[in-house]
Design a protein around this motif. Structure first.
Motif, mmCIF file in Angstrom:
data_model
loop_
_atom_site.group_PDB
_atom_site.id
_atom_site.type_symbol
_atom_site.label_atom_id
_atom_site.label_comp_id
_atom_site.label_asym_id
_atom_site.label_seq_id
_atom_site.Cartn_x
_atom_site.Cartn_y
_atom_site.Cartn_z
ATOM 1 N N ARG A 7 28.127 1.733 35.092
ATOM 2 C CA ARG A 7 28.792 2.636 36.034
ATOM 3 C C ARG A 7 28.573 4.068 35.566
ATOM 4 O O ARG A 7 28.916 4.429 34.448
ATOM 5 C CB ARG A 7 30.280 2.345 36.066
ATOM 6 C CG ARG A 7 31.045 3.216 37.053
ATOM 7 C CD ARG A 7 32.512 2.768 37.083
ATOM 8 N NE ARG A 7 33.178 3.226 38.278
ATOM 9 C CZ ARG A 7 33.983 4.286 38.322
ATOM 10 N NH1 ARG A 7 34.211 4.996 37.230
ATOM 11 N NH2 ARG A 7 34.568 4.632 39.448
ATOM 12 N N LEU A 8 27.989 4.865 36.434
ATOM 13 C CA LEU A 8 27.764 6.273 36.133
ATOM 14 C C LEU A 8 28.768 7.087 36.940
ATOM 15 O O LEU A 8 29.002 6.796 38.117
ATOM 16 C CB LEU A 8 26.334 6.674 36.503
ATOM 17 C CG LEU A 8 25.939 8.088 36.103
ATOM 18 C CD1 LEU A 8 24.608 8.071 35.366
ATOM 19 C CD2 LEU A 8 25.865 8.995 37.304
ATOM 20 N N GLU A 9 29.387 8.069 36.299
ATOM 21 C CA GLU A 9 30.348 8.944 36.971
ATOM 22 C C GLU A 9 29.817 10.370 36.991
ATOM 23 O O GLU A 9 29.261 10.831 35.994
ATOM 24 C CB GLU A 9 31.691 8.943 36.230
ATOM 25 C CG GLU A 9 32.367 7.599 36.184
ATOM 26 C CD GLU A 9 33.660 7.634 35.394
ATOM 27 O OE1 GLU A 9 33.913 8.629 34.661
ATOM 28 O OE2 GLU A 9 34.421 6.665 35.489
ATOM 29 N N ILE A 10 30.015 11.023 38.121
ATOM 30 C CA ILE A 10 29.720 12.446 38.236
ATOM 31 C C ILE A 10 31.028 13.117 38.625
ATOM 32 O O ILE A 10 31.533 12.916 39.736
ATOM 33 C CB ILE A 10 28.638 12.734 39.289
ATOM 34 C CG1 ILE A 10 27.343 11.995 38.950
ATOM 35 C CG2 ILE A 10 28.403 14.244 39.408
ATOM 36 C CD1 ILE A 10 26.302 12.033 40.047
ATOM 37 N N LEU A 20 28.219 18.768 47.262
ATOM 38 C CA LEU A 20 26.838 18.554 47.704
ATOM 39 C C LEU A 20 25.894 18.373 46.522
ATOM 40 O O LEU A 20 25.002 17.524 46.546
ATOM 41 C CB LEU A 20 26.356 19.705 48.595
ATOM 42 C CG LEU A 20 26.937 19.729 50.008
ATOM 43 C CD1 LEU A 20 26.449 20.964 50.763
ATOM 44 C CD2 LEU A 20 26.593 18.464 50.758
ATOM 45 N N ARG A 21 26.100 19.148 45.458
ATOM 46 C CA ARG A 21 25.271 19.016 44.266
ATOM 47 C C ARG A 21 25.496 17.647 43.622
ATOM 48 O O ARG A 21 24.560 16.976 43.213
ATOM 49 C CB ARG A 21 25.579 20.125 43.257
ATOM 50 C CG ARG A 21 24.745 20.040 41.995
ATOM 51 C CD ARG A 21 25.127 21.115 40.997
ATOM 52 N NE ARG A 21 24.768 22.448 41.450
ATOM 53 C CZ ARG A 21 23.614 23.041 41.164
ATOM 54 N NH1 ARG A 21 22.708 22.432 40.451
ATOM 55 N NH2 ARG A 21 23.379 24.261 41.588
ATOM 56 N N ALA A 22 26.766 17.218 43.556
ATOM 57 C CA ALA A 22 27.088 15.908 42.985
ATOM 58 C C ALA A 22 26.472 14.789 43.826
ATOM 59 O O ALA A 22 25.919 13.827 43.289
ATOM 60 C CB ALA A 22 28.600 15.732 42.870
ATOM 61 N N GLY A 23 26.567 14.926 45.144
ATOM 62 C CA GLY A 23 25.989 13.922 46.036
ATOM 63 C C GLY A 23 24.474 13.851 45.920
ATOM 64 O O GLY A 23 23.888 12.760 45.902
ATOM 65 N N TRP A 24 23.836 15.003 45.836
ATOM 66 C CA TRP A 24 22.382 15.039 45.682
ATOM 67 C C TRP A 24 21.975 14.415 44.344
ATOM 68 O O TRP A 24 21.016 13.647 44.277
ATOM 69 C CB TRP A 24 21.876 16.476 45.776
ATOM 70 C CG TRP A 24 20.421 16.616 45.456
ATOM 71 C CD1 TRP A 24 19.369 16.250 46.246
ATOM 72 C CD2 TRP A 24 19.861 17.135 44.245
ATOM 73 N NE1 TRP A 24 18.179 16.520 45.588
ATOM 74 C CE2 TRP A 24 18.459 17.055 44.364
ATOM 75 C CE3 TRP A 24 20.413 17.651 43.086
ATOM 76 C CZ2 TRP A 24 17.603 17.480 43.354
ATOM 77 C CZ3 TRP A 24 19.556 18.077 42.087
ATOM 78 C CH2 TRP A 24 18.174 17.990 42.222
ATOM 79 N N VAL A 49 34.128 22.043 36.381
ATOM 80 C CA VAL A 49 33.567 20.853 35.743
ATOM 81 C C VAL A 49 32.365 20.329 36.525
ATOM 82 O O VAL A 49 32.346 20.335 37.755
ATOM 83 C CB VAL A 49 34.650 19.749 35.592
ATOM 84 C CG1 VAL A 49 35.084 19.208 36.942
ATOM 85 C CG2 VAL A 49 34.167 18.625 34.708
ATOM 86 N N PHE A 50 31.344 19.928 35.795
ATOM 87 C CA PHE A 50 30.249 19.125 36.333
ATOM 88 C C PHE A 50 29.765 18.267 35.172
ATOM 89 O O PHE A 50 28.943 18.689 34.360
ATOM 90 C CB PHE A 50 29.093 19.975 36.885
ATOM 91 C CG PHE A 50 28.145 19.159 37.732
ATOM 92 C CD1 PHE A 50 28.352 19.026 39.090
ATOM 93 C CD2 PHE A 50 27.060 18.508 37.162
ATOM 94 C CE1 PHE A 50 27.489 18.266 39.869
ATOM 95 C CE2 PHE A 50 26.191 17.753 37.924
ATOM 96 C CZ PHE A 50 26.405 17.625 39.288
ATOM 97 N N ASP A 51 30.354 17.076 35.067
ATOM 98 C CA ASP A 51 30.076 16.170 33.956
ATOM 99 C C ASP A 51 29.486 14.876 34.478
ATOM 100 O O ASP A 51 29.913 14.358 35.515
ATOM 101 C CB ASP A 51 31.352 15.833 33.178
ATOM 102 C CG ASP A 51 31.911 17.015 32.406
ATOM 103 O OD1 ASP A 51 31.185 18.021 32.258
ATOM 104 O OD2 ASP A 51 33.060 16.932 31.957
#
Length: 94
Positions: A7-10, A20-24, A49-51
């Protein structure tokens, strides 16, 4: 509910409007790792946050690294953890 592994989490900042950046990013990773990833979760956060995490293991942190990942580098980091023998084609070339 079944959690598919790995499982990868963004986690992304809603205040900064980084959905949009997370979705892309999720789309790129799912396109590359079609059978190697069990699922990707988008987690709303705040405070810039962008982890990216695999399970509890950090893969990328915008605050620690001073910015967003280049997609080729992120794919290499994910590949090294879930499918080390996999060739990423042009993403492996510099």
């Amino acid at each position: 509910m079944t959690v598919r592994e790995p499982r990868l989490e963004i986690e992304y900042c809603t205040q900064c409007r980084w959905l949009l950046r997370a979705g892309w990013t999720a789309q790129e990773l799912l396109t590359t790792f079609t059978t190697d990833l069990g699922e990707i979760a988008l987690i709303p956060g705040t405070g810039g946050v962008f982890d990216v995490r695999l399970g509890d293991e950090p893969v990328w942190s915008r605050k620690e690294r001073g910015g967003f990942p280049e997609m080729a580098e992120l794919k290499q980091l994910v590949r090294d953890r879930i499918a080390p023998a996999r060739d990423l084609g042009h993403s492996d070339r510099r």
